[in-house]
Write an enzyme that holds these catalytic residues in place. Structure first.
Site, PDB file in Angstrom:
ATOM      1  N   ASP A  69      -1.246  -2.867   1.020  1.00 35.42           N
ATOM      2  CA  ASP A  69       0.099  -3.117   2.149  1.00 35.42           C
ATOM      3  C   ASP A  69      -0.797  -3.926   3.866  1.00 35.42           C
ATOM      4  O   ASP A  69      -1.679  -3.082   3.744  1.00 35.42           O
ATOM      5  CB  ASP A  69       1.140  -2.334   2.588  1.00 35.42           C
ATOM      6  CG  ASP A  69       2.248  -2.106   1.645  1.00 35.42           C
ATOM      7  OD1 ASP A  69       2.476  -3.127   0.397  1.00 35.42           O
ATOM      8  OD2 ASP A  69       3.634  -1.310   1.861  1.00 35.42           O
ATOM      9  N   HIS A 214      -3.517   0.619   1.751  1.00 38.27           N
ATOM     10  CA  HIS A 214      -3.640   0.064   2.825  1.00 38.27           C
ATOM     11  C   HIS A 214      -5.324  -0.291   3.098  1.00 38.27           C
ATOM     12  O   HIS A 214      -5.933   0.361   2.908  1.00 38.27           O
ATOM     13  CB  HIS A 214      -3.659   0.231   4.032  1.00 38.27           C
ATOM     14  CG  HIS A 214      -1.930   0.957   4.207  1.00 38.27           C
ATOM     15  ND1 HIS A 214      -1.383   1.755   3.432  1.00 38.27           N
ATOM     16  CD2 HIS A 214      -0.497   0.314   4.085  1.00 38.27           C
ATOM     17  CE1 HIS A 214      -0.317   2.440   3.842  1.00 38.27           C
ATOM     18  NE2 HIS A 214       0.473   1.033   4.303  1.00 38.27           N
TER      19      HIS A 214
END
Length: 261
Positions: A69, A214
């Site tokens: 993400d 991430h």
């Protein structure tokens, strides 16, 4: 909100701290998640995974999906090198502002190397706090930016913090976007300890799981090679989210979330 990389990391990290608990409240919002197993059963016997051919049958193989993400960022090219070396596909939920628009060559490379390019909104605003027109702008701006670079609009999105409701689902449906949540998180927004990130993923890994990481945090990309190696040793096959759902196809507006073991 994203004044600098360190400031951005702190802001997004703070925002994401409540994500796990919020995922448990989806039912109260009138949104019923669909599991990968349910998606496969509903998909029949078609041999396609989204827009491409199926590499594996996740009804038979122990599959897991690796997702990232809020990128791309400065470490994403190295991450792509790792994924290429280890022949692992991933799904990237990209952030528009200061990411897609800052690293167009990286976005293009993600697509060219066979990874799934997906939408994580334009500026990471919490969609359930917005009105319909604001939700539409957050998603459509990123859709358009990615299409300009890759020639294709995403079919998947991930709402910031995993927060969704009926309005978010309606707008997502209008824009042709399915919503993808997760079942495994290392909480890498809260630590730079790569060994801890690795252990958190491995401790929670399960069949048909979706891993949330991430590629914008310093400890994450260094943890990825050993995560991949260990999960392969345990018999997992890495797939993109569309492959995880195949022969089902991610339906616009629908929320997909694996069940934990």
């Amino acid at each position: 909100m994203f004044r600098s990389r360190s400031g951005r990391g702190k802001a997004v990290g703070t925002a994401l701290l409540v994500a796990a608990s919020l995922m448990l409240t989806l039912g109260a919002c009138g949104v019923d998640p669909v599991t990968p197993q349910d998606a496969r059963r509903e998909g029949g016997t078609d041999d396609k995974a989204g827009g491409g051919g199926r590499r594996v049958d996740c009804a038979e193989v122990k599959c897991i999906a690796l997702t990232f993400d809020a990128g791309p960022g400065k470490d994403t090219p190295h991450l792509l090198d790792v994924l290429k070396e280890k022949q692992v596909p991933a799904t990237f939920f990209l952030l528009g502002s200061r990411h897609v628009d800052r690293y167009p060559d990286v976005v293009r490379r993600i697509a060219d190397e066979g990874h799934e390019v997906a939408n994580h909104t334009w500026s990471h605003r919490i969609l359930t706090d917005l009105d319909e027109s604001e939700i539409r702008e957050e998603l459509s701006r990123t859709q358009d930016a990615i299409e300009r670079i890759t020639g294709r609009k995403p079919t998947l999105m991930r709402p910031p913090q995993g927060r969704t409701d009926g309005t978010v689902s309606d707008v997502s449906r209008d824009l042709g976007l399915a919503q993808v949540l997760w079942s495994i998180t290392a909480k890498d927004y809260s630590t730079t300890d790569s060994a801890l990130i690795r252990q958190r993923v491995l401790d929670n890994a399960h069949r048909d799981g979706i891993i949330l990481l991430h590629d914008i945090y310093d400890g994450t990309v260094p943890a990825v090679p050993s995560i991949i190696d260990e999960l392969k040793r345990r018999g997992f096959t890495f797939v993109t989210v569309p492959e995880l759902l195949a022969p089902g196809k991610a339906e616009p507006g629908t929320v997909y979330r694996p069940e934990r073991d």
